[in-house]
Design a protein around this motif. Structure first.
Motif, PDB file in Angstrom:
ATOM      1  N   ALA A  58      12.785   2.575  -4.441  1.00 38.99           N
ATOM      2  CA  ALA A  58      12.058   3.299  -5.480  1.00 38.99           C
ATOM      3  C   ALA A  58      11.395   4.510  -4.856  1.00 38.99           C
ATOM      4  CB  ALA A  58      10.989   2.401  -6.114  1.00 38.99           C
ATOM      5  N   THR A  59      11.337   5.592  -5.604  1.00 32.35           N
ATOM      6  CA  THR A  59      10.590   6.768  -5.196  1.00 32.35           C
ATOM      7  C   THR A  59       9.331   6.815  -6.050  1.00 32.35           C
ATOM      8  OG1 THR A  59      12.616   7.939  -4.645  1.00 32.35           O
ATOM      9  CG2 THR A  59      10.652   9.278  -4.968  1.00 32.35           C
ATOM     10  N   VAL A  60       8.187   6.952  -5.401  1.00 30.48           N
ATOM     11  CA  VAL A  60       6.900   7.058  -6.095  1.00 30.48           C
ATOM     12  C   VAL A  60       6.213   8.296  -5.557  1.00 30.48           C
ATOM     13  CG1 VAL A  60       4.767   5.890  -6.722  1.00 30.48           C
ATOM     14  CG2 VAL A  60       6.714   4.533  -5.975  1.00 30.48           C
ATOM     15  N   GLU A  61       5.896   9.233  -6.448  1.00 31.86           N
ATOM     16  CA  GLU A  61       5.271  10.466  -5.965  1.00 31.86           C
ATOM     17  C   GLU A  61       4.425  11.091  -7.065  1.00 31.86           C
ATOM     18  OE1 GLU A  61       8.841  12.468  -4.737  1.00 31.86           O
ATOM     19  OE2 GLU A  61       9.310  13.123  -6.755  1.00 31.86           O
ATOM     20  N   VAL A  62       3.622  12.060  -6.652  1.00 31.71           N
ATOM     21  CA  VAL A  62       2.877  12.845  -7.625  1.00 31.71           C
ATOM     22  C   VAL A  62       3.926  13.608  -8.435  1.00 31.71           C
ATOM     23  CG1 VAL A  62       1.260  14.752  -7.936  1.00 31.71           C
ATOM     24  CG2 VAL A  62       0.837  13.030  -6.170  1.00 31.71           C
ATOM     25  N   ALA A  63       3.841  13.505  -9.756  1.00 27.79           N
ATOM     26  CA  ALA A  63       4.851  14.135 -10.611  1.00 27.79           C
ATOM     27  C   ALA A  63       4.794  15.649 -10.463  1.00 27.79           C
ATOM     28  CB  ALA A  63       4.616  13.732 -12.064  1.00 27.79           C
ATOM     29  N   ASP A  84       0.834  -1.206   0.000  1.00 24.49           N
ATOM     30  CA  ASP A  84       0.000   0.000   0.000  1.00 24.49           C
ATOM     31  C   ASP A  84       0.865   1.250   0.000  1.00 24.49           C
ATOM     32  OD1 ASP A  84      -2.639  -0.935  -0.081  1.00 24.49           O
ATOM     33  OD2 ASP A  84      -2.519  -1.526   2.029  1.00 24.49           O
ATOM     34  N   LEU A  85       0.453   2.218  -0.802  1.00 27.94           N
ATOM     35  CA  LEU A  85       1.087   3.529  -0.852  1.00 27.94           C
ATOM     36  C   LEU A  85      -0.002   4.545  -0.480  1.00 27.94           C
ATOM     37  CD1 LEU A  85       2.868   2.899  -4.259  1.00 27.94           C
ATOM     38  CD2 LEU A  85       3.898   2.734  -1.985  1.00 27.94           C
ATOM     39  N   PRO A  86      -0.289   4.660   0.836  1.00 25.13           N
ATOM     40  CA  PRO A  86      -1.477   5.394   1.274  1.00 25.13           C
ATOM     41  C   PRO A  86      -1.514   6.857   0.846  1.00 25.13           C
ATOM     42  CG  PRO A  86      -0.115   4.737   3.157  1.00 25.13           C
ATOM     43  CD  PRO A  86       0.462   4.077   1.953  1.00 25.13           C
ATOM     44  N   LYS A  87      -0.362   7.529   0.761  1.00 25.90           N
ATOM     45  CA  LYS A  87      -0.383   8.949   0.401  1.00 25.90           C
ATOM     46  C   LYS A  87      -0.833   9.157  -1.036  1.00 25.90           C
ATOM     47  CE  LYS A  87       3.013  10.576   3.659  1.00 25.90           C
ATOM     48  NZ  LYS A  87       4.295  11.231   3.835  1.00 25.90           N
ATOM     49  N   LEU A  88      -0.748   8.100  -1.843  1.00 25.63           N
ATOM     50  CA  LEU A  88      -1.124   8.205  -3.254  1.00 25.63           C
ATOM     51  C   LEU A  88      -2.421   7.465  -3.558  1.00 25.63           C
ATOM     52  CD1 LEU A  88       2.444   7.604  -4.701  1.00 25.63           C
ATOM     53  CD2 LEU A  88       1.237   9.787  -4.553  1.00 25.63           C
ATOM     54  N   GLY A  89      -2.904   6.675  -2.588  1.00 22.54           N
ATOM     55  CA  GLY A  89      -4.090   5.865  -2.825  1.00 22.54           C
ATOM     56  C   GLY A  89      -3.832   4.773  -3.851  1.00 22.54           C
ATOM     57  N   ILE A 110       1.798  10.247 -11.940  1.00 21.34           N
ATOM     58  CA  ILE A 110       2.652   9.571 -10.958  1.00 21.34           C
ATOM     59  C   ILE A 110       4.050   9.403 -11.545  1.00 21.34           C
ATOM     60  CG2 ILE A 110       2.998   7.420  -9.646  1.00 21.34           C
ATOM     61  CD1 ILE A 110       0.571   9.102  -8.713  1.00 21.34           C
ATOM     62  N   TRP A 111       5.056   9.733 -10.745  1.00 20.67           N
ATOM     63  CA  TRP A 111       6.448   9.580 -11.127  1.00 20.67           C
ATOM     64  C   TRP A 111       7.034   8.469 -10.258  1.00 20.67           C
ATOM     65  CZ3 TRP A 111       9.331  11.215 -15.003  1.00 20.67           C
ATOM     66  CH2 TRP A 111      10.730  11.108 -14.902  1.00 20.67           C
ATOM     67  N   CYS A 112       7.707   7.506 -10.899  1.00 22.00           N
ATOM     68  CA  CYS A 112       8.320   6.384 -10.181  1.00 22.00           C
ATOM     69  C   CYS A 112       9.734   6.243 -10.720  1.00 22.00           C
ATOM     70  CB  CYS A 112       7.493   5.116 -10.438  1.00 22.00           C
ATOM     71  SG  CYS A 112       8.011   3.667  -9.497  1.00 22.00           S
ATOM     72  N   ASP A 157       8.193   7.909   3.959  1.00 18.65           N
ATOM     73  CA  ASP A 157       7.891   9.202   3.349  1.00 18.65           C
ATOM     74  C   ASP A 157       8.844   9.470   2.195  1.00 18.65           C
ATOM     75  OD1 ASP A 157       5.882   9.675   5.143  1.00 18.65           O
ATOM     76  OD2 ASP A 157       7.127  10.863   6.500  1.00 18.65           O
ATOM     77  N   ALA A 158       8.339  10.154   1.175  1.00 24.70           N
ATOM     78  CA  ALA A 158       9.198  10.576   0.067  1.00 24.70           C
ATOM     79  C   ALA A 158      10.210  11.585   0.601  1.00 24.70           C
ATOM     80  CB  ALA A 158       8.367  11.194  -1.046  1.00 24.70           C
ATOM     81  N   ILE A 159      11.390  11.567   0.028  1.00 27.53           N
ATOM     82  CA  ILE A 159      12.431  12.519   0.423  1.00 27.53           C
ATOM     83  C   ILE A 159      12.188  13.816  -0.328  1.00 27.53           C
ATOM     84  CG2 ILE A 159      14.918  12.968   0.283  1.00 27.53           C
ATOM     85  CD1 ILE A 159      15.326   9.955   0.604  1.00 27.53           C
ATOM     86  N   GLY A 160      12.417  14.941   0.312  1.00 22.28           N
ATOM     87  CA  GLY A 160      12.311  16.220  -0.370  1.00 22.28           C
ATOM     88  C   GLY A 160      10.922  16.816  -0.343  1.00 22.28           C
ATOM     89  N   GLY A 161      10.053  16.265   0.457  1.00 18.63           N
ATOM     90  CA  GLY A 161       8.760  16.900   0.657  1.00 18.63           C
ATOM     91  C   GLY A 161       7.721  16.651  -0.419  1.00 18.63           C
ATOM     92  N   GLY A 162       8.022  15.794  -1.395  1.00 19.86           N
ATOM     93  CA  GLY A 162       7.017  15.470  -2.405  1.00 19.86           C
ATOM     94  C   GLY A 162       5.901  14.637  -1.783  1.00 19.86           C
ATOM     95  N   VAL A 163       4.738  14.627  -2.430  1.00 23.54           N
ATOM     96  CA  VAL A 163       3.638  13.796  -1.960  1.00 23.54           C
ATOM     97  C   VAL A 163       3.864  12.402  -2.521  1.00 23.54           C
ATOM     98  CG1 VAL A 163       1.160  13.395  -2.015  1.00 23.54           C
ATOM     99  CG2 VAL A 163       2.035  15.727  -1.875  1.00 23.54           C
TER     100      VAL A 163
END
Length: 153
Positions: free
Chosen positions: A65-70, A29-34, A129-131, A47-53
Motif C-alpha cells: 500500500a502507498t500512504v502519503e499526503v495527497a 507506525d507511519l512516522p513521516k505522517l504521524g 491522506i491518500w492510500c 519510503d514512498a516512491i516518487g518523492g511524496g511525503v
C-alpha cells in the motif's frame, strides 16, 4: 526394527519444522505522517516512491500500500476518482463514504490479467491522506482497503 532405528514421528536431520502460524497484525507506525494503521504482521513501512511525503507499506502475501499526503493531482472527491478510474474500464466499482473521506474499489482485466484497485482519501488530523494499491488478488485488495480505513493519529 533394530535398536536405534528412528520411530515414526521422530525428527530426522533435514526435516523442515512446520511453519509458525501467521502472526496477528497490528498497528504499524507511519512516522513521516504521524499516523498508524492496522497492517498484517511482519509488514514494514519504507519510503514512498516518487518523492511524496509518506510510506510504501509492504507485508506478507503481496500486501503493498502507498500512504502519503495527497498531492494536488489526486482526486478530491469519490466522483473525481470514479472519472479517473474510467480509463481502466473498471468492473465491480464500489464507493464508500467514510466519516472523514471516501474509498473506491474496482477491478479490471488487462494484458497482465486481473488487477484490483483501492483508492482512499481521508482527512486525518488536518492532513489530506491518500492510500492506494493495485493488487493481483481480491484478498490483497480487501486487506489494503481495511488498512487504509484503519489509519489514525
Amino acid at each position: 526394527a533394530k535398536p536405534g532405528d528412528a520411530k515414526p514421528g521422530d525428527a530426522k536431520p533435514g526435516d523442515v519444522k512446520p511453519a509458525d502460524a501467521p502472526k496477528a497484525g497490528g498497528p504499524l507506525d507511519l512516522p513521516k505522517l504521524g499516523l498508524k494503521g492496522d497492517a498484517p504482521a511482519e509488514s514494514n513501512a519504507g519510503d514512498a516512491i516518487g518523492g511524496g511525503v509518506g510510506h510504501m507499506v509492504q507485508g506478507p502475501g503481496g500486501f503493498v500500500a502507498t500512504v502519503e499526503v495527497a498531492s494536488d493531482t489526486r482526486p478530491k472527491t469519490a466522483e473525481d476518482a470514479k472519472k479517473e478510474a474510467d480509463m481502466y474500464t473498471p468492473k465491480n466499482l464500489k464507493d464508500e463514504k467514510l466519516a472523514d473521506g471516501w474509498a473506491i474499489t474496482f477491478d479490471n482485466e488487462g494484458g497482465l490479467g486481473k488487477n484490483y484497485f483501492v483508492n482512499v482519501r481521508r482527512d486525518i488530523d488536518g492532513k489530506s491522506i491518500w492510500c492506494e494499491t493495485t493488487s493481483s488478488t481480491p484478498e490483497q485488495q480487501a486487506s489494503v482497503l481495511a488498512f487504509c480505513k484503519s489509519l489514525k493519529k
